[in-house]
Design an enzyme around this catalytic site. Structure first.
Site, PDB file in Angstrom:
ATOM      1  N   SER A  21       0.831  -1.214   0.000  1.00 27.63           N
ATOM      2  CA  SER A  21       0.000   0.000   0.000  1.00 27.63           C
ATOM      3  C   SER A  21       0.867   1.266   0.000  1.00 27.63           C
ATOM      4  O   SER A  21       1.871   1.346   0.704  1.00 27.63           O
ATOM      5  CB  SER A  21      -0.895  -0.008   1.242  1.00 27.63           C
ATOM      6  N   ASN A  67      10.410   7.915   4.739  1.00 29.65           N
ATOM      7  CA  ASN A  67       9.295   8.772   4.350  1.00 29.65           C
ATOM      8  C   ASN A  67       8.415   9.101   5.541  1.00 29.65           C
ATOM      9  O   ASN A  67       8.334   8.337   6.511  1.00 29.65           O
ATOM     10  CB  ASN A  67       8.460   8.100   3.234  1.00 29.65           C
ATOM     11  N   ILE A  69       4.800  10.536   4.943  1.00 30.90           N
ATOM     12  CA  ILE A  69       3.801  11.100   4.029  1.00 30.90           C
ATOM     13  C   ILE A  69       2.584  11.576   4.824  1.00 30.90           C
ATOM     14  O   ILE A  69       2.055  12.650   4.580  1.00 30.90           O
ATOM     15  CB  ILE A  69       3.347  10.035   2.994  1.00 30.90           C
ATOM     16  N   GLY A  70       2.146  10.711   5.771  1.00 31.35           N
ATOM     17  CA  GLY A  70       1.031  11.121   6.638  1.00 31.35           C
ATOM     18  C   GLY A  70      -0.347  10.754   6.126  1.00 31.35           C
ATOM     19  O   GLY A  70      -1.337  11.246   6.637  1.00 31.35           O
ATOM     20  N   CYS A 127      -0.735   2.565  12.011  1.00 34.02           N
ATOM     21  CA  CYS A 127      -0.903   4.021  12.035  1.00 34.02           C
ATOM     22  C   CYS A 127      -1.213   4.491  13.466  1.00 34.02           C
ATOM     23  O   CYS A 127      -1.603   3.697  14.311  1.00 34.02           O
ATOM     24  CB  CYS A 127      -2.011   4.426  11.063  1.00 34.02           C
ATOM     25  N   ASN A 189       5.058  -3.071   8.069  1.00 36.96           N
ATOM     26  CA  ASN A 189       5.171  -1.677   7.614  1.00 36.96           C
ATOM     27  C   ASN A 189       6.633  -1.201   7.738  1.00 36.96           C
ATOM     28  O   ASN A 189       7.542  -2.012   7.883  1.00 36.96           O
ATOM     29  CB  ASN A 189       4.222  -0.806   8.443  1.00 36.96           C
ATOM     30  N   THR A 190       6.844   0.104   7.709  1.00 31.70           N
ATOM     31  CA  THR A 190       8.206   0.660   7.737  1.00 31.70           C
ATOM     32  C   THR A 190       8.785   0.676   9.161  1.00 31.70           C
ATOM     33  O   THR A 190       8.039   0.623  10.145  1.00 31.70           O
ATOM     34  CB  THR A 190       8.182   2.108   7.211  1.00 31.70           C
ATOM     35  N   GLY A 262       7.133  -2.895  -2.145  1.00 37.71           N
ATOM     36  CA  GLY A 262       6.911  -1.461  -1.979  1.00 37.71           C
ATOM     37  C   GLY A 262       7.944  -0.618  -2.698  1.00 37.71           C
ATOM     38  O   GLY A 262       7.854  -0.373  -3.903  1.00 37.71           O
ATOM     39  N   THR A 263       8.967  -0.218  -1.973  1.00 42.00           N
ATOM     40  CA  THR A 263       9.967   0.744  -2.459  1.00 42.00           C
ATOM     41  C   THR A 263      10.580   0.352  -3.805  1.00 42.00           C
ATOM     42  O   THR A 263      10.874   1.223  -4.637  1.00 42.00           O
ATOM     43  CB  THR A 263      11.073   0.886  -1.383  1.00 42.00           C
TER      44      THR A 263
HETATM   45  C1  LIG Z   1       6.155   6.456   0.110  1.00 31.53           C
HETATM   46  C2  LIG Z   1       5.521   5.376   0.933  1.00 31.53           C
HETATM   47  C3  LIG Z   1       4.164   5.459   1.221  1.00 31.53           C
HETATM   48  C4  LIG Z   1       3.554   4.448   1.986  1.00 31.53           C
HETATM   49  N1  LIG Z   1       2.217   4.524   2.248  1.00 31.53           N
HETATM   50  C5  LIG Z   1       1.617   3.525   2.961  1.00 31.53           C
HETATM   51  C6  LIG Z   1       0.216   3.537   3.179  1.00 31.53           C
HETATM   52  O1  LIG Z   1      -0.520   4.419   2.738  1.00 31.53           O
HETATM   53  N2  LIG Z   1      -0.306   2.503   3.907  1.00 31.53           N
HETATM   54  C7  LIG Z   1       0.443   1.479   4.398  1.00 31.53           C
HETATM   55  O2  LIG Z   1      -0.095   0.565   5.046  1.00 31.53           O
HETATM   56  N3  LIG Z   1       1.782   1.428   4.174  1.00 31.53           N
HETATM   57  C8  LIG Z   1       2.376   2.422   3.466  1.00 31.53           C
HETATM   58  N4  LIG Z   1       3.711   2.359   3.218  1.00 31.53           N
HETATM   59  C9  LIG Z   1       4.488   1.193   3.699  1.00 31.53           C
HETATM   60  C10 LIG Z   1       4.623   0.141   2.607  1.00 31.53           C
HETATM   61  O3  LIG Z   1       3.363  -0.370   2.228  1.00 31.53           O
HETATM   62  C11 LIG Z   1       5.529  -1.032   3.067  1.00 31.53           C
HETATM   63  O4  LIG Z   1       4.909  -1.651   4.167  1.00 31.53           O
HETATM   64  C12 LIG Z   1       6.921  -0.574   3.472  1.00 31.53           C
HETATM   65  O5  LIG Z   1       7.400   0.426   2.593  1.00 31.53           O
HETATM   66  C13 LIG Z   1       7.930  -1.742   3.508  1.00 31.53           C
HETATM   67  O6  LIG Z   1       8.033  -2.353   2.250  1.00 31.53           O
HETATM   68  P1  LIG Z   1       9.212  -2.000   1.191  1.00 31.53           P
HETATM   69  O7  LIG Z   1      10.511  -2.060   1.931  1.00 31.53           O
HETATM   70  O8  LIG Z   1       9.074  -3.015   0.107  1.00 31.53           O
HETATM   71  O9  LIG Z   1       8.933  -0.601   0.718  1.00 31.53           O
HETATM   72  C14 LIG Z   1       4.330   3.353   2.458  1.00 31.53           C
HETATM   73  C15 LIG Z   1       5.695   3.293   2.147  1.00 31.53           C
HETATM   74  C16 LIG Z   1       6.291   4.269   1.401  1.00 31.53           C
HETATM   75  C17 LIG Z   1       7.767   4.153   1.090  1.00 31.53           C
END
Ligand SMILES: Cc1cc2nc3c(=O)[nH]c(=O)nc-3n(C[C@H](O)[C@H](O)[C@H](O)COP(=O)(O)O)c2cc1C
Length: 316
Positions: A21, A67, A69-70, A127, A189-190, A262-263
């Site tokens: 997401s 990030n 973003i909020g 969140c 998540n992050t 994601g990234t």
């Molecule tokens: C720019 C950005 C926006 C994100 N927005 C959301 C979001 O709206 N909802 C959510 O559950 N996770 C969000 N995430 C987290 C990602 O879905 C994912 O859990 C996290 O980035 C780890 O995966 P990755 O290392 O493959 O990016 C966001 C991540 C990034 C980098």
């Protein structure tokens, strides 16, 4: 060709690869065939209209990005009317991700978004919970249980709980989500981080701290998928730093039934398609007939793994 079909509970996916997401948009259809993905996970929506966090919202660092973003949002009605319909035209399950500020708001939003064209609700319980001074719902087993049980009471849809790697007692949090009725976990998540510009001496993000994502967090996410796999029976979707087919296999061996990317999609919007093609090659080369057979098949010393799980529980 190997069989890439997997199941996440009652939801059947043609392969284990789906976007994370917030790291995916309808414009990606120019780089990818959405009918070849396992599922389409849409950016989190929150019921309250929000502008999002102060800029800059994204910075690059150490094999990762950070990030804050909020979750900018124009509310649920706008999301239902404008953002969701283009995703529902594909022959691929749509996963709607929801964030909210309080337990009641969360449950209400889930009820409102449990539409027939939506296959799954992903509850982004990583969140902030405004009833607990902004601490994420998924930081403790108690708040996880409270929000997930309120959510699961309000919908007939399968609900995936998206957990945070910032939680110490991840196995207990996972168990609480399962007991509350979650159909699957997304781990996760992050990772909370901070990055400083040494010339200006200011934080690189307008919001000071933010979420680290990308290859640097992969070992943390793999470890947590393994811990969750050892503590719950519901399926787990691995997420964190995945950028190629070997990463997918690693998460599946640790216990994931499917994964989110994601990234890596920011660097290459077509990466998920490449990963799916490479999974076929991996299976052919290694004699894997059905990819789902990889889930939890890491070969390890069970006693050592148990010791680590106990240690993590105590030192949390
Ligand atoms: C720019 C950005 C926006 C994100 N927005 C959301 C979001 O709206 N909802 C959510 O559950 N996770 C969000 N995430 C987290 C990602 O879905 C994912 O859990 C996290 O980035 C780890 O995966 P990755 O290392 O493959 O990016 C966001 C991540 C990034 C980098």
């Amino acid at each position: 060709m190997a069989d890439l079909n997997v199941r996440v509970g009652e939801v059947k996916l043609r392969n284990p690869v789906m976007p994370a997401s917030g790291c995916f948009a309808i414009e990606y259809a120019e780089a990818l065939d959405f009918n070849k993905l396992g599922a389409l996970v849409v950016k989190s929506v929150s019921p309250k209209t929000r502008a999002g966090n102060p800029t800059p919202r994204v910075a690059e660092c150490c094999s990762a990005m950070i990030n804050s973003i909020g979750i900018p949002s124009k509310g649920l009605a706008y999301y239902r009317r404008e953002l969701l319909p283009p995703y529902t035209r594909f022959d691929t399950p749509v996963v709607v991700s929801i964030s909210a500020d309080t337990v009641d708001e969360f449950a209400e939003a889930v009820a409102e978004m449990s539409l027939p064209q939506v296959a799954v609700i992903e509850a982004n319980i990583s969140c902030p919970n405004l009833e607990q001074d902004g601490m994420a719902f998924a930081m403790t087993p108690e708040t996880t249980y409270k929000v997930m049980s309120a959510i699961c009471r309000r919908t007939e849809h399968p609900v995936w709980a998206k957990l945070t790697p910032n939680a110490s007692h991840i196995a207990a949090v996972a168990k609480a989500a399962e007991e509350a009725g979650a159909h699957a976990l997304v781990m996760g998540n992050t990772v909370l981080g901070m990055s400083i510009d040494v010339r200006t001496r200011r934080p690189k993000l307008g919001n000071v701290m933010g979420g680290l994502s990308g290859p640097a967090i992969k070992p943390i996410a793999v470890r947590m998928v393994h811990q969750c796999h050892r503590s719950v029976r519901i399926p787990i979707i691995g997420c964190g730093g995945i950028s190629n087919a070997d990463d997918v296999v690693e998460f599946m061996l640790a216990g994931a039934s499917a994964v989110q990317v994601g990234t890596a999609s920011f660097l290459d919007p077509g990466v998920m398609q490449k990963i799916i093609d490479a999974l076929h090659v991996y299976c052919d080369e290694t004699g894997v007939e059905a990819i789902r057979d990889l889930t939890g098949q890491v070969k390890l010393d069970r006693q050592l793994s148990d010791r680590w799980l106990r240690f993590a529980q105590q030192s949390g």
